[in-house]
Scaffold this active site. Structure first.
Site, PDB file in Angstrom:
ATOM      1  N   LYS A 177       0.856  -1.196   0.000  1.00 33.65           N
ATOM      2  CA  LYS A 177       0.000   0.000   0.000  1.00 33.65           C
ATOM      3  C   LYS A 177       0.887   1.239   0.000  1.00 33.65           C
ATOM      4  O   LYS A 177       1.746   1.402   0.880  1.00 33.65           O
ATOM      5  CB  LYS A 177      -0.865   0.024   1.254  1.00 33.65           C
ATOM      6  CG  LYS A 177      -2.330  -0.226   0.972  1.00 33.65           C
ATOM      7  CD  LYS A 177      -3.111  -0.103   2.252  1.00 33.65           C
ATOM      8  CE  LYS A 177      -4.585   0.007   1.984  1.00 33.65           C
ATOM      9  NZ  LYS A 177      -5.361   0.102   3.212  1.00 33.65           N
TER      10      LYS A 177
HETATM   11  O1  G3P Z   1      -9.356   0.634   3.588  1.00 35.37           O
HETATM   12  C1  G3P Z   1      -9.403   1.947   4.046  1.00 35.37           C
HETATM   13  C2  G3P Z   1     -10.083   2.052   5.331  1.00 35.37           C
HETATM   14  O2  G3P Z   1      -9.444   1.270   6.288  1.00 35.37           O
HETATM   15  C3  G3P Z   1     -10.302   3.437   5.823  1.00 35.37           C
HETATM   16  O3  G3P Z   1     -11.508   3.386   6.449  1.00 35.37           O
HETATM   17  O4  G3P Z   1     -13.246   3.974   8.039  1.00 35.37           O
HETATM   18  O5  G3P Z   1     -10.871   4.727   8.425  1.00 35.37           O
HETATM   19  O6  G3P Z   1     -12.247   5.749   6.619  1.00 35.37           O
HETATM   20  P1  G3P Z   1     -11.998   4.535   7.445  1.00 35.37           P
END
Ligand code: G3P
Length: 227
Positions: free
Chosen positions: A96
């Site tokens: 990533k």
């Molecule tokens: O895959 C990306 C994710 O982990 C981010 O999610 O909920 O932190 O915006 P969030």
């Protein structure tokens, strides 16, 4: 792979929680795992401990994030991450990389060396286009975080799927930052390649109150059948 798997949106689990990965992998519907530093921190475990286990649990692409801020260090860190994983699982490592100019340089270099990448923190179709041009294997637009600031996250998924279709771009689109089951339905309706979904949302996708109610009445009616 069963006959129809290639035609269905892939489901990745977005977590570093080993118990959740193990349980949901056992359902037979998982196609990969994505992690990030926040998700690893939430587990309270060390990164090395988690890496060892995740690759044993899921024989599918697993995204691990670099933390370096310049291209040269990102490439170095990516190679170190690959080496950390047991040789037999290295085919599943996806690196990533953050979406910025240093990230693009790193993706270009890594793609030439056949190391797969997932460009993360994408918030616009232009960023997706550039990441694809640099040679990203996957791109991860964060739709929930766009919704949070009053933008329609799904709008960029629509734009990206259209652009990738126009130019037959092979980079796979991972809909990320999913907050609820409707996001998953929308992603599938737009033809996204992959949705990476937190375990609590995958669990909600399975459930329906009418399913539970129906099952209860079948079980109680069965008790009334003459034996
Ligand atoms: O895959 C990306 C994710 O982990 C981010 O999610 O909920 O932190 O915006 P969030």
């Amino acid at each position: 792979m069963t006959w129809n798997e290639a035609y269905i949106m892939k489901i990745f689990i977005d977590t570093a929680d080993l118990n959740e990965i193990k349980e949901i992998a056992s359902w037979g519907i998982l196609d990969g795992v994505t992690t990030n530093p926040t998700l690893v921190a939430k587990t309270g475990k060390s990164f090395n401990e988690i890496i060892d286990e995740i690759f044993k649990l899921v024989d599918e692409p697993i995204s691990l994030e670099v933390l370096s801020e310049n291209a040269e260090d990102m490439v170095k860190e990516a190679k170190e991450l690959v080496k950390k994983v047991q040789e037999k699982y290295q085919k599943n490592v996806v690196i990533k990389i953050p979406m910025n100019s240093e990230g693009l340089k790193a993706v270009k270099k890594l793609s030439k060396e056949k190391i797969r990448t997932n460009v993360t923190l994408i918030f616009s179709a232009n960023q997706a286009l550039l990441a694809a041009k640099a040679g990203a294997t996957y791109i991860s637009p964060f739709i929930g975080r766009l919704d949070d600031i009053g933008q329609d996250g799904m709008q960029i998924i629509e734009e990206i799927t259209e652009i990738f279709y126009n130019y037959d771009i092979k980079t796979e689109l991972i809909v990320a930052s999913i907050r609820h089951p409707i996001h998953v339905i929308d992603a599938a309706r737009l033809g996204a390649d992959i949705a990476t979904i937190p375990p609590e949302v995958i669990r909600k996708m399975v459930k329906h109150s009418l399913t539970d109610k129906g099952m209860q009445s079948f079980l109680s009616d069965w008790k009334k059948v003459k034996k």
